[in-house]
Design a protein around this motif. Structure first.
Motif, mmCIF file in Angstrom:
data_model
loop_
_atom_site.group_PDB
_atom_site.id
_atom_site.type_symbol
_atom_site.label_atom_id
_atom_site.label_comp_id
_atom_site.label_asym_id
_atom_site.label_seq_id
_atom_site.Cartn_x
_atom_site.Cartn_y
_atom_site.Cartn_z
ATOM 1 N N ALA A 1 0.825 -1.217 0.000
ATOM 2 C CA ALA A 1 0.000 0.000 0.000
ATOM 3 C C ALA A 1 0.860 1.268 0.000
ATOM 4 O O ALA A 1 0.328 2.381 -0.007
ATOM 5 C CB ALA A 1 -0.931 -0.005 1.214
ATOM 6 N N GLY A 2 2.173 1.083 0.042
ATOM 7 C CA GLY A 2 3.056 2.242 0.003
ATOM 8 C C GLY A 2 3.150 2.987 1.316
ATOM 9 O O GLY A 2 3.563 4.143 1.360
ATOM 10 N N LEU A 3 2.772 2.336 2.409
ATOM 11 C CA LEU A 3 2.774 3.009 3.716
ATOM 12 C C LEU A 3 4.100 2.846 4.444
ATOM 13 O O LEU A 3 4.343 3.512 5.449
ATOM 14 C CB LEU A 3 1.645 2.453 4.592
ATOM 15 C CG LEU A 3 0.226 2.673 4.058
ATOM 16 C CD1 LEU A 3 -0.787 1.903 4.897
ATOM 17 C CD2 LEU A 3 -0.120 4.154 4.045
ATOM 18 N N ALA A 4 4.930 1.931 3.982
ATOM 19 C CA ALA A 4 6.231 1.712 4.617
ATOM 20 C C ALA A 4 7.101 0.967 3.619
ATOM 21 O O ALA A 4 6.594 0.323 2.689
ATOM 22 C CB ALA A 4 6.084 0.888 5.894
ATOM 23 N N THR A 5 8.399 1.086 3.798
ATOM 24 C CA THR A 5 9.324 0.285 3.003
ATOM 25 C C THR A 5 10.114 -0.615 3.950
ATOM 26 O O THR A 5 10.214 -0.332 5.153
ATOM 27 C CB THR A 5 10.323 1.168 2.230
ATOM 28 O OG1 THR A 5 11.140 1.862 3.189
ATOM 29 C CG2 THR A 5 9.600 2.172 1.344
ATOM 30 N N ASP A 6 10.672 -1.654 3.379
ATOM 31 C CA ASP A 6 11.531 -2.538 4.172
ATOM 32 C C ASP A 6 12.653 -1.749 4.839
ATOM 33 O O ASP A 6 12.980 -1.973 6.004
ATOM 34 C CB ASP A 6 12.172 -3.602 3.259
ATOM 35 C CG ASP A 6 11.462 -4.940 3.386
ATOM 36 O OD1 ASP A 6 10.925 -5.212 4.485
ATOM 37 O OD2 ASP A 6 11.447 -5.685 2.395
ATOM 38 N N ALA A 7 13.223 -0.805 4.072
ATOM 39 C CA ALA A 7 14.358 -0.032 4.595
ATOM 40 C C ALA A 7 13.933 0.795 5.809
ATOM 41 O O ALA A 7 14.672 0.893 6.788
ATOM 42 C CB ALA A 7 14.919 0.870 3.502
ATOM 43 N N GLU A 8 12.737 1.385 5.738
ATOM 44 C CA GLU A 8 12.259 2.187 6.881
ATOM 45 C C GLU A 8 12.067 1.318 8.115
ATOM 46 O O GLU A 8 12.401 1.707 9.236
ATOM 47 C CB GLU A 8 10.918 2.849 6.544
ATOM 48 C CG GLU A 8 11.013 4.027 5.604
ATOM 49 C CD GLU A 8 9.623 4.539 5.213
ATOM 50 O OE1 GLU A 8 9.424 5.754 5.264
ATOM 51 O OE2 GLU A 8 8.745 3.711 4.860
ATOM 52 N N LEU A 9 11.498 0.146 7.896
ATOM 53 C CA LEU A 9 11.249 -0.754 9.031
ATOM 54 C C LEU A 9 12.573 -1.205 9.646
ATOM 55 O O LEU A 9 12.725 -1.213 10.871
ATOM 56 C CB LEU A 9 10.414 -1.952 8.578
ATOM 57 C CG LEU A 9 8.994 -1.600 8.103
ATOM 58 C CD1 LEU A 9 8.357 -2.786 7.376
ATOM 59 C CD2 LEU A 9 8.117 -1.165 9.264
ATOM 60 N N ASP A 10 13.526 -1.553 8.779
ATOM 61 C CA ASP A 10 14.835 -1.970 9.292
ATOM 62 C C ASP A 10 15.517 -0.830 10.044
ATOM 63 O O ASP A 10 16.183 -1.048 11.052
ATOM 64 C CB ASP A 10 15.737 -2.423 8.125
ATOM 65 C CG ASP A 10 15.259 -3.739 7.525
ATOM 66 O OD1 ASP A 10 14.467 -4.445 8.180
ATOM 67 O OD2 ASP A 10 15.663 -4.047 6.381
ATOM 68 N N ASP A 11 15.341 0.390 9.523
ATOM 69 C CA ASP A 11 15.993 1.549 10.143
ATOM 70 C C ASP A 11 15.464 1.797 11.559
ATOM 71 O O ASP A 11 16.231 2.138 12.463
ATOM 72 C CB ASP A 11 15.754 2.784 9.263
ATOM 73 C CG ASP A 11 16.428 4.016 9.837
ATOM 74 O OD1 ASP A 11 17.662 3.967 10.024
ATOM 75 O OD2 ASP A 11 15.740 5.013 10.113
ATOM 76 N N VAL A 12 14.155 1.620 11.750
ATOM 77 C CA VAL A 12 13.582 1.789 13.090
ATOM 78 C C VAL A 12 14.272 0.854 14.072
ATOM 79 O O VAL A 12 14.669 1.246 15.173
ATOM 80 C CB VAL A 12 12.066 1.486 13.073
ATOM 81 C CG1 VAL A 12 11.543 1.288 14.490
ATOM 82 C CG2 VAL A 12 11.307 2.610 12.390
ATOM 83 N N LEU A 13 14.459 -0.374 13.646
ATOM 84 C CA LEU A 13 15.046 -1.363 14.560
ATOM 85 C C LEU A 13 16.532 -1.098 14.765
ATOM 86 O O LEU A 13 17.043 -1.240 15.879
ATOM 87 C CB LEU A 13 14.795 -2.774 14.028
ATOM 88 C CG LEU A 13 13.305 -3.145 14.030
ATOM 89 C CD1 LEU A 13 13.077 -4.469 13.309
ATOM 90 C CD2 LEU A 13 12.758 -3.217 15.448
ATOM 91 N N ALA A 14 17.208 -0.670 13.710
ATOM 92 C CA ALA A 14 18.639 -0.356 13.853
ATOM 93 C C ALA A 14 18.817 0.769 14.865
ATOM 94 O O ALA A 14 19.708 0.735 15.716
ATOM 95 C CB ALA A 14 19.227 0.036 12.495
ATOM 96 N N ARG A 15 17.943 1.789 14.775
ATOM 97 C CA ARG A 15 18.067 2.916 15.696
ATOM 98 C C ARG A 15 17.722 2.499 17.118
ATOM 99 O O ARG A 15 18.305 2.984 18.084
ATOM 100 C CB ARG A 15 17.177 4.077 15.250
ATOM 101 C CG ARG A 15 17.805 4.873 14.112
ATOM 102 C CD ARG A 15 17.043 6.150 13.854
ATOM 103 N NE ARG A 15 15.719 5.874 13.321
ATOM 104 C CZ ARG A 15 14.669 6.665 13.491
ATOM 105 N NH1 ARG A 15 14.765 7.763 14.210
ATOM 106 N NH2 ARG A 15 13.504 6.353 12.950
ATOM 107 N N LEU A 16 16.763 1.583 17.236
ATOM 108 C CA LEU A 16 16.421 1.099 18.574
ATOM 109 C C LEU A 16 17.608 0.371 19.195
ATOM 110 O O LEU A 16 17.997 0.632 20.338
ATOM 111 C CB LEU A 16 15.208 0.167 18.502
ATOM 112 C CG LEU A 16 14.779 -0.403 19.853
ATOM 113 C CD1 LEU A 16 14.015 0.644 20.661
ATOM 114 C CD2 LEU A 16 13.914 -1.653 19.677
ATOM 115 N N TYR A 17 18.198 -0.533 18.403
ATOM 116 C CA TYR A 17 19.298 -1.334 18.948
ATOM 117 C C TYR A 17 20.536 -0.476 19.206
ATOM 118 O O TYR A 17 21.259 -0.688 20.168
ATOM 119 C CB TYR A 17 19.645 -2.492 18.005
ATOM 120 C CG TYR A 17 18.595 -3.588 17.976
ATOM 121 C CD1 TYR A 17 18.223 -4.241 19.150
ATOM 122 C CD2 TYR A 17 17.983 -3.968 16.795
ATOM 123 C CE1 TYR A 17 17.273 -5.245 19.141
ATOM 124 C CE2 TYR A 17 17.022 -4.983 16.771
ATOM 125 C CZ TYR A 17 16.671 -5.612 17.950
ATOM 126 O OH TYR A 17 15.734 -6.600 17.942
#
Lengths: 86, 195
Positions: free
Chosen positions: B24-40
């Protein structure tokens, strides 16, 4: 009338479970749910309060039986379905 | 509603949801991965500990921290990285008052400053009992406070989240700020331990 999430002061949940392994997630899917929440919230698909409300609308029996990120998943499904987005 | 979501194993439900969101164009894989990278990489009690150590070392910062937690976090480059827009309130322990943080309704908590929240913080038992029997809950954490110390319990919400400033331990007068910060634990920042 309070909903099931409003448990401050309720009794019967037993001692605080202390086990801690320092890991934020206990399965890959939990991490993906967390990430979906942050990205969709950041994009304005829903506000923090709308997300909380979606958790708090989960039927009581399901709420109490669900794990933490299962409740998040249910809230995401609810909000996206209600908005006709996914 | 798909009507079938609850019957699938949870990991499959998440995968399906993620696929629909990406399609649906609401998120990309890269954005999702980036959230987790920043969390870790970024979300850690080390951040809250830096604020506490600065407050211990600098009375003027301590006053600014109590007056406006968001601005004080910003001073150390620790502003709200997710743009969640909540008010950060710092509450300081004294011999008269110990502070304890809970979110009775859910699990609201400043993740970037305290690190990912421990499981017990999100448990039904902690959420329900911290406001009713705080002294008993603290005892389960091994913390016995003097009878004369009052316990203030702060119930966090989506709009207001808390950071406990533990009392500075005795005998640390000459200690450098980095060493002071190393004394501060995640439990100390929530109020289920002292430092």
């Amino acid at each position: 009338m309070s909903r099931v999430h409003d448990i401050g002061g309720q009794t019967g949940f037993g001692p605080v479970p202390m086990a801690e392994d320092g890991q934020p997630f206990h399965a890959d899917w939990e991490a993906r749910v967390f990430a979906l929440n942050r990205v969709l919230g950041g994009r304005g698909v829903f506000t923090t309060d709308e997300f909380r409300d979606a958790i708090e609308r989960i039927p009581a029996e399901e709420y109490l039986a669900a794990g933490y990120y299962e409740r998040w998943l249910r809230a995401l499904e609810t909000l996206l379905a209600e908005r006709g987005l996914a | 509603m798909t009507g079938t979501h609850s019957e699938l194993p949870v990991a499959a439900r998440v995968r399906q949801l993620e696929e629909r969101v990406i399609a649906a164009g609401l998120a990309t894989d890269a954005e999702l991965d980036d959230v987790l990278a920043r969390l870790y990489d970024g979300a850690s009690p080390v951040n809250g500990a830096r604020m506490v150590a600065r407050a211990w070392a600098d009375e003027s910062y301590f006053r600014r921290l109590l007056a406006d937690g968001n601005a004080a976090a910003g001073e150390l480059g620790l502003g709200d990285p997710y743009g969640l827009g909540y008010r950060l309130k710092a509450v300081a322990n004294t011999p008269q008052q110990h502070n304890l943080v809970v979110c009775t309704l859910c699990s609201c908590y400043p993740v970037s400053l305290l690190g990912p929240s421990p499981s017990w913080y999100k448990s039904l038992a902690y959420r329900s009992r911290a406001v009713r029997k705080p002294r008993a809950v603290l005892a389960e954490f091994g913390l016995e406070l003097p009878a004369g110390t009052e316990i203030a319990v702060w119930d966090a919400s989506a709009e207001t989240r808390y950071l406990v400033v533990p009392a500075r331990p005795a005998g640390t007068g000459e200690m450098p700020e980095d060493d002071l910060a190393a004394l501060v634990t995640q439990r100390g920042l929530i109020g289920t331990a002292v430092v």
